[in-house]
Design a protein around this motif. Structure first.
Motif, PDB file in Angstrom:
ATOM      1  N   LEU A 136       9.886  -3.003  -8.394  1.00 29.80           N
ATOM      2  CA  LEU A 136       9.028  -3.896  -7.465  1.00 29.80           C
ATOM      3  C   LEU A 136       7.560  -4.090  -7.918  1.00 29.80           C
ATOM      4  O   LEU A 136       7.145  -3.471  -9.048  1.00 29.80           O
ATOM      5  CB  LEU A 136       8.703  -2.903  -6.107  1.00 29.80           C
ATOM      6  N   SER A 137       7.127  -5.083  -7.564  1.00 35.24           N
ATOM      7  CA  SER A 137       5.681  -5.606  -7.808  1.00 35.24           C
ATOM      8  C   SER A 137       4.759  -4.544  -7.238  1.00 35.24           C
ATOM      9  O   SER A 137       4.976  -3.665  -6.262  1.00 35.24           O
ATOM     10  CB  SER A 137       5.365  -6.949  -7.549  1.00 35.24           C
ATOM     11  N   VAL A 138       3.276  -4.535  -7.592  1.00 35.28           N
ATOM     12  CA  VAL A 138       2.399  -3.846  -7.111  1.00 35.28           C
ATOM     13  C   VAL A 138       2.412  -3.939  -5.602  1.00 35.28           C
ATOM     14  O   VAL A 138       2.459  -3.010  -4.771  1.00 35.28           O
ATOM     15  CB  VAL A 138       0.970  -4.094  -7.533  1.00 35.28           C
ATOM     16  N   LYS A 139       2.462  -5.090  -4.946  1.00 31.81           N
ATOM     17  CA  LYS A 139       2.198  -5.561  -3.857  1.00 31.81           C
ATOM     18  C   LYS A 139       3.452  -4.908  -2.842  1.00 31.81           C
ATOM     19  O   LYS A 139       3.262  -4.368  -1.932  1.00 31.81           O
ATOM     20  CB  LYS A 139       1.979  -6.937  -3.431  1.00 31.81           C
ATOM     21  N   GLU A 140       4.575  -5.235  -3.431  1.00 32.96           N
ATOM     22  CA  GLU A 140       5.897  -4.752  -2.892  1.00 32.96           C
ATOM     23  C   GLU A 140       5.715  -3.030  -2.760  1.00 32.96           C
ATOM     24  O   GLU A 140       6.126  -2.724  -1.600  1.00 32.96           O
ATOM     25  CB  GLU A 140       7.159  -5.200  -3.458  1.00 32.96           C
ATOM     26  N   ALA A 141       5.287  -2.743  -4.004  1.00 29.12           N
ATOM     27  CA  ALA A 141       5.501  -1.033  -3.846  1.00 29.12           C
ATOM     28  C   ALA A 141       4.458  -0.662  -2.817  1.00 29.12           C
ATOM     29  O   ALA A 141       4.772   0.371  -2.005  1.00 29.12           O
ATOM     30  CB  ALA A 141       4.980  -0.582  -5.224  1.00 29.12           C
ATOM     31  N   LEU A 142       3.097  -1.282  -2.957  1.00 26.29           N
ATOM     32  CA  LEU A 142       2.163  -0.764  -1.643  1.00 26.29           C
ATOM     33  C   LEU A 142       2.678  -0.866  -0.308  1.00 26.29           C
ATOM     34  O   LEU A 142       2.595  -0.239   0.563  1.00 26.29           O
ATOM     35  CB  LEU A 142       0.904  -1.338  -1.839  1.00 26.29           C
ATOM     36  N   GLN A 143       3.273  -2.125  -0.207  1.00 25.30           N
ATOM     37  CA  GLN A 143       3.990  -2.500   1.266  1.00 25.30           C
ATOM     38  C   GLN A 143       5.004  -1.489   1.530  1.00 25.30           C
ATOM     39  O   GLN A 143       4.841  -0.859   2.804  1.00 25.30           O
ATOM     40  CB  GLN A 143       4.636  -3.862   1.185  1.00 25.30           C
ATOM     41  N   MET A 144       5.911  -1.055   0.756  1.00 28.53           N
ATOM     42  CA  MET A 144       7.080  -0.264   0.968  1.00 28.53           C
ATOM     43  C   MET A 144       6.471   1.196   1.252  1.00 28.53           C
ATOM     44  O   MET A 144       7.168   1.901   2.016  1.00 28.53           O
ATOM     45  CB  MET A 144       8.130  -0.247  -0.039  1.00 28.53           C
ATOM     46  N   THR A 145       5.568   1.920   0.530  1.00 30.50           N
ATOM     47  CA  THR A 145       5.107   3.141   0.442  1.00 30.50           C
ATOM     48  C   THR A 145       4.021   3.534   1.086  1.00 30.50           C
ATOM     49  O   THR A 145       4.072   4.612   1.522  1.00 30.50           O
ATOM     50  CB  THR A 145       5.021   3.622  -1.122  1.00 30.50           C
ATOM     51  N   VAL A 146       3.235   2.688   1.548  1.00 32.50           N
ATOM     52  CA  VAL A 146       2.047   2.792   2.283  1.00 32.50           C
ATOM     53  C   VAL A 146       2.019   2.153   3.698  1.00 32.50           C
ATOM     54  O   VAL A 146       1.738   2.561   4.502  1.00 32.50           O
ATOM     55  CB  VAL A 146       0.792   2.592   1.455  1.00 32.50           C
ATOM     56  N   LEU A 147       1.802   0.706   3.240  1.00 34.51           N
ATOM     57  CA  LEU A 147       1.339  -0.154   4.435  1.00 34.51           C
ATOM     58  C   LEU A 147       2.387  -0.148   5.577  1.00 34.51           C
ATOM     59  O   LEU A 147       2.009  -0.375   6.767  1.00 34.51           O
ATOM     60  CB  LEU A 147       1.264  -1.736   3.860  1.00 34.51           C
ATOM     61  N   ASN A 148       3.634  -0.151   5.325  1.00 31.06           N
ATOM     62  CA  ASN A 148       4.637  -0.153   6.451  1.00 31.06           C
ATOM     63  C   ASN A 148       4.511   0.975   7.229  1.00 31.06           C
ATOM     64  O   ASN A 148       5.032   0.971   8.452  1.00 31.06           O
ATOM     65  CB  ASN A 148       6.168  -0.001   5.829  1.00 31.06           C
ATOM     66  N   ARG A 149       4.011   2.042   6.960  1.00 29.15           N
ATOM     67  CA  ARG A 149       3.542   3.268   7.650  1.00 29.15           C
ATOM     68  C   ARG A 149       2.747   2.686   8.767  1.00 29.15           C
ATOM     69  O   ARG A 149       2.857   3.622   9.901  1.00 29.15           O
ATOM     70  CB  ARG A 149       3.087   4.505   6.783  1.00 29.15           C
ATOM     71  N   GLY A 150       1.791   2.017   8.660  1.00 25.11           N
ATOM     72  CA  GLY A 150       0.803   1.539   9.678  1.00 25.11           C
ATOM     73  C   GLY A 150       1.478   1.148  10.930  1.00 25.11           C
ATOM     74  O   GLY A 150       0.895   1.357  11.947  1.00 25.11           O
ATOM     75  N   TYR A 151       2.635   0.605  10.935  1.00 28.39           N
ATOM     76  CA  TYR A 151       3.401   0.184  12.075  1.00 28.39           C
ATOM     77  C   TYR A 151       3.722   1.375  13.029  1.00 28.39           C
ATOM     78  O   TYR A 151       3.866   1.138  14.036  1.00 28.39           O
ATOM     79  CB  TYR A 151       4.774  -0.482  11.616  1.00 28.39           C
ATOM     80  N   HIS A 152       3.687   2.396  12.535  1.00 29.19           N
ATOM     81  CA  HIS A 152       3.844   3.682  13.363  1.00 29.19           C
ATOM     82  C   HIS A 152       2.906   3.717  14.416  1.00 29.19           C
ATOM     83  O   HIS A 152       2.992   4.353  15.636  1.00 29.19           O
ATOM     84  CB  HIS A 152       3.815   5.020  12.573  1.00 29.19           C
ATOM     85  N   TRP A 153       1.546   3.309  14.044  1.00 25.08           N
ATOM     86  CA  TRP A 153       0.502   3.330  14.860  1.00 25.08           C
ATOM     87  C   TRP A 153       0.113   1.738  15.746  1.00 25.08           C
ATOM     88  O   TRP A 153       0.526   1.699  17.004  1.00 25.08           O
ATOM     89  CB  TRP A 153      -0.923   3.568  14.243  1.00 25.08           C
ATOM     90  N   SER A 154      -0.200   0.797  14.980  1.00 25.35           N
ATOM     91  CA  SER A 154      -0.274  -0.529  15.472  1.00 25.35           C
ATOM     92  C   SER A 154      -0.331  -1.348  14.583  1.00 25.35           C
ATOM     93  O   SER A 154      -0.720  -1.297  13.086  1.00 25.35           O
ATOM     94  CB  SER A 154      -1.639  -0.623  16.281  1.00 25.35           C
ATOM     95  N   GLU A 155      -0.172  -3.001  14.792  1.00 23.55           N
ATOM     96  CA  GLU A 155      -0.225  -4.055  13.872  1.00 23.55           C
ATOM     97  C   GLU A 155      -1.870  -4.232  13.358  1.00 23.55           C
ATOM     98  O   GLU A 155      -1.894  -4.466  12.305  1.00 23.55           O
ATOM     99  CB  GLU A 155       0.395  -5.403  14.523  1.00 23.55           C
ATOM    100  N   LYS A 156      -2.711  -3.746  14.281  1.00 24.68           N
ATOM    101  CA  LYS A 156      -4.196  -3.687  13.967  1.00 24.68           C
ATOM    102  C   LYS A 156      -4.327  -3.051  12.743  1.00 24.68           C
ATOM    103  O   LYS A 156      -5.156  -3.228  11.691  1.00 24.68           O
ATOM    104  CB  LYS A 156      -5.022  -3.480  15.330  1.00 24.68           C
ATOM    105  N   ASP A 157      -3.714  -1.481  12.882  1.00 21.86           N
ATOM    106  CA  ASP A 157      -3.965  -0.838  11.634  1.00 21.86           C
ATOM    107  C   ASP A 157      -3.272  -1.187  10.490  1.00 21.86           C
ATOM    108  O   ASP A 157      -3.976  -1.095   9.211  1.00 21.86           O
ATOM    109  CB  ASP A 157      -3.379   0.700  12.151  1.00 21.86           C
ATOM    110  N   VAL A 158      -2.345  -1.947  10.532  1.00 21.00           N
ATOM    111  CA  VAL A 158      -1.532  -2.371   9.278  1.00 21.00           C
ATOM    112  C   VAL A 158      -2.353  -3.657   8.631  1.00 21.00           C
ATOM    113  O   VAL A 158      -2.589  -3.657   7.470  1.00 21.00           O
ATOM    114  CB  VAL A 158      -0.292  -2.940   9.766  1.00 21.00           C
ATOM    115  N   LYS A 159      -3.043  -4.383   9.655  1.00 22.11           N
ATOM    116  CA  LYS A 159      -3.924  -5.533   9.271  1.00 22.11           C
ATOM    117  C   LYS A 159      -5.157  -4.875   8.514  1.00 22.11           C
ATOM    118  O   LYS A 159      -5.434  -5.378   7.539  1.00 22.11           O
ATOM    119  CB  LYS A 159      -4.088  -6.381  10.217  1.00 22.11           C
TER     120      LYS A 159
END
Length: 170
Positions: A136-159
């Motif tokens: 995975l690229s850096v962006k993909e790796a961060l998306q999969m391992t960190v950013l997608n967790r934000g959806y647990h709370w809200s889209e605002k948090d993901v942004k």
């Protein structure tokens, strides 16, 4: 999981194990209980998260006092120090430059300067490195391992999390 994430009823039972009795009583029915006694040499090791982390609770004083030793372990001070920890867990030194980018982004998300419901740990840095090793690229790796967790709370948090990451990796 961390002791201060446990339900209060579980903590009451843990207190029973840590006091001089060193036993656990489990109700089986209204009239019967099962008692489990600790073996000689039994000891307990527990971890807690800072109260700033979602889902944590203050531990009752009588339970907290049962722990003889309390160690404080913060996060690594530098990205380079965290990279060393990651490398010792992944057994691969591939993708060091990209791993450093991931770790810097994760440390930025962990910063106290941000009002986020979630602060990534070194676990996420390790997962990020594994994702990089998998191609995975850096962006993909961060998306999969960190950013997608934000959806647990809200889209605002993901942004908000994505904006912090964007400042770090572009």
């Amino acid at each position: 999981d961390e002791a201060n994430c446990a339900q209060p009823g579980i903590l009451v039972r843990l207190d029973q194990v840590l006091d001089r009795r060193q036993e656990l009583t489990i109700p089986i029915s209204q009239q019967k209980c099962m008692v489990i006694k600790a073996e000689p040499g039994f000891y307990t090791f527990a971890t807690v998260n800072p109260l700033s982390i979602v889902g944590t609770r203050t531990m009752p004083a009588q339970l907290f006092s049962r722990f003889t030793y309390v160690l404080y372990m913060g996060y690594p001070d530098t990205a380079e120090a965290e990279v060393k920890i990651v490398l010792s867990n992944t057994k691969s030194s591939d993708h060091l430059d990209r791993l450093l980018q991931c770790v810097k982004a994760i440390q930025a998300l962990r910063s106290e300067n941000h009002e986020l419901p979630y602060r990534p740990t070194v676990r996420e840095s390790i997962a990020c490195h594994r994702a990089l090793i998998a191609g995975l690229s850096v962006k993909e790796a961060l998306q999969m391992t960190v950013l997608n967790r934000g959806y647990h709370w809200s889209e605002k948090d993901v942004k908000a999390m994505a904006n912090i990451v964007k400042l770090q990796v572009g």
